[in-house]
Enzyme design. Structure first.
Site, short mmCIF file in Angstrom:
data_model
loop_
_atom_site.label_atom_id
_atom_site.label_comp_id
_atom_site.label_asym_id
_atom_site.label_seq_id
_atom_site.Cartn_x
_atom_site.Cartn_y
_atom_site.Cartn_z
N GLU A 8 0.84 -1.19 0.00
CA GLU A 8 0.00 0.00 0.00
C GLU A 8 0.88 1.24 0.00
O GLU A 8 1.77 1.37 0.85
CB GLU A 8 -0.90 0.03 1.24
CG GLU A 8 -2.05 -0.93 1.20
CD GLU A 8 -3.09 -0.65 2.29
OE1 GLU A 8 -4.25 -0.99 2.08
OE2 GLU A 8 -2.72 -0.09 3.35
N CYS A 9 0.64 2.14 -0.93
CA CYS A 9 1.30 3.44 -0.97
C CYS A 9 2.82 3.27 -0.95
O CYS A 9 3.41 2.86 -1.94
CB CYS A 9 0.79 4.34 0.15
SG CYS A 9 1.04 6.10 -0.15
N GLY A 10 3.49 3.56 0.17
CA GLY A 10 4.93 3.38 0.22
C GLY A 10 5.35 1.96 -0.09
O GLY A 10 6.38 1.72 -0.74
#
Length: 442
Positions: free
Chosen positions: A330-332
């Site tokens: 997720e994301c990073g």
């Protein structure tokens, strides 16, 4: 018996909600009360500060992304075994996105759901009696909620305070406290908000200083008296977890680069029987081989890109893991699963290469908002066609999407056209989307 509660809110962002909330939580805990914190909206960072201030877990309440039963369950669990819940709002009290009443993401929705009175924090710099007009607007704007009183922040002088109090007397709102301008009360920040609790130097000394300042300026007895009985509008549910557990034994990256996991998500996985095993990419640890799924949360990999690129055991172990078992970022975490990550200085660092996406923190653009995502293939978060609610908040940009098919198709509450998002290849999936709960019907 469940705890009484109140919601600390403000007319707008930047009014001092977080520092005053933390000061209240710490000061009340030091009085011997068992205090629980909760945070309105999609915020990973503040609940960790609440937990440090109170010595008890905190969690999120999100009226847009969570169904009523989940909201009630989280609120109910917070009240069990506690004396007082001190919840913190997000943005302005009524700031929201389009949606049915009670499901707009507004902090006021949470006050209405729980029946908790609101204590309004108002930054009074640059105004005096006019502050009361703002408070009066908040008082009458939404008949579902009750404003129990106000705490004045950034008071310039005793005369300034007297003038503001005169306005509050005129509208019949009690002033529970008044804090002077004090730069030392500001907690350190970075691009996604406060520096994380685990990274804040002298955290407990800072919290004690906040508690001392709040206790000196706020009538704590009046704050306790302002709290109201918890009366949940919806029935709590002990049903399925908010998100399906991606495995029975989940390896989850956890360190300064990977830390953005919602407390209710991990709690839901554990309640469903899953075991969560943390490991640290920054310490060059690979996901444990005896796990059957790997989760790379969001966080700040852009600040540690060189260290991650040099973590050979982590990257090689992650690649081996992904040959036969699901890996989701997720994301990073998505950025690390990609081909490369360019840091703020413009230096490109090779990442895991399990997805073809290339990201950059040098080319910054804020992406922020709620999302509804429909999965495009079977994966760790559900079968194809599953709808999830969540949000995005990042400054990194995609500089090359690559050839991988999308993880999901997303829309936002403002009527945006459906758009492909994220990437998937083999057992690996990822996107900038942070999942909060499984969604109901569109």
């Amino acid at each position: 018996m469940s705890a009484r509660g109140l919601l600390i809110a403000a007319p707008r962002s930047g009014s001092g909600k977080t520092t005053i909330t933390l000061g209240l939580q710490r000061a009340l805990t030091q009085r011997g009360l068992t205090v629980r914190g909760l945070k309105c909206g999609p915020d990973y960072i503040d609940p960790a500060f609440h937990a440090a201030a109170t010595g008890a877990p905190s969690a999120n309440l999100d009226s847009y992304a969570m169904p009523d039963a989940l909201l009630a369950q989280i609120a109910r669990e917070a009240t069990e075994g506690a004396d007082l819940v001190v919840a913190e709002g997000s943005m302005g009290l009524f700031d929201a996105v389009p949606g049915p009443e009670g499901h707009t993401g507004a902090s006021a929705d949470i006050a209405a759901l729980t029946s908790w009175p609101v204590v309004l924090v108002i930054d009074v710099s640059g105004a005096a009696q006019s502050v009361a007009a703002v408070a009066l607007g908040c008082k009458v704007y939404d008949p579902r909620i009750r404003i129990a009183g106000v705490i004045l922040n950034k008071v310039a002088s005793a005369r300034h305070e007297r003038l503001v109090r005169q306005g509050m007397e005129r509208i019949g709102l009690p002033v529970l406290g008044a804090l002077p301008r004090e730069a030392s009360l500001i907690l350190p920040e970075r691009h996604l908000g406060l520096v994380q609790a685990g990274e804040t130097a002298d955290l407990h000394a800072r919290l004690d200083a906040l508690a001392q300042a709040v206790a000196a300026a706020v009538d704590l007895d009046a704050v306790i008296a302002a709290a109201g009985e918890t009366k949940l509008v919806a029935a709590a549910s002990d049903g399925p977890p908010p998100l399906p557990a991606p495995g029975r034994k989940i390896a989850i990256a956890r360190d300064a680069a990977f830390s953005f996991v919602y407390p209710h998500v991990e709690a839901g996985w554990r309640a469903a029987g899953a075991e969560i095993i943390p490991f640290s990419p920054l310490r060059d640890e690979a996901p444990p081989e005896d796990c059957d799924a790997c989760w790379l949360p969001g966080g700040y990999p852009e600040l540690h890109a060189g260290t991650i690129a040099a973590a050979g055991r982590f990257l090689d172990g992650l690649r081996r893991f992904a040959e036969a078992r699901p890996v989701h970022g997720e994301c990073g975490g998505y950025m690390v699963l990609g081909s490369s990550l360019t840091d703020a200085d413009g230096s490109a660092h090779a990442m895991a290469g399990l997805l073809s996406v290339e990201t950059s923190f040098a080319k910054r653009k804020m992406n922020l908002g709620y999302r509804r995502a429909v999965l495009q293939a079977d994966g760790p978060l559900g079968p194809a066609g599953t709808a999830l609610t969540g949000h995005e908040f990042h400054y990194a940009s995609i500089v090359a999407q690559g050839e991988d098919p999308p993880f999901a198709v997303v829309t936002d509450p403002h009527g945006s056209a459906p758009a492909p998002a994220g990437s998937r290849r083999g057992h690996v999936t990822g996107s900038f989307f942070h999942a909060i709960a499984t969604a109901g019907a569109p």
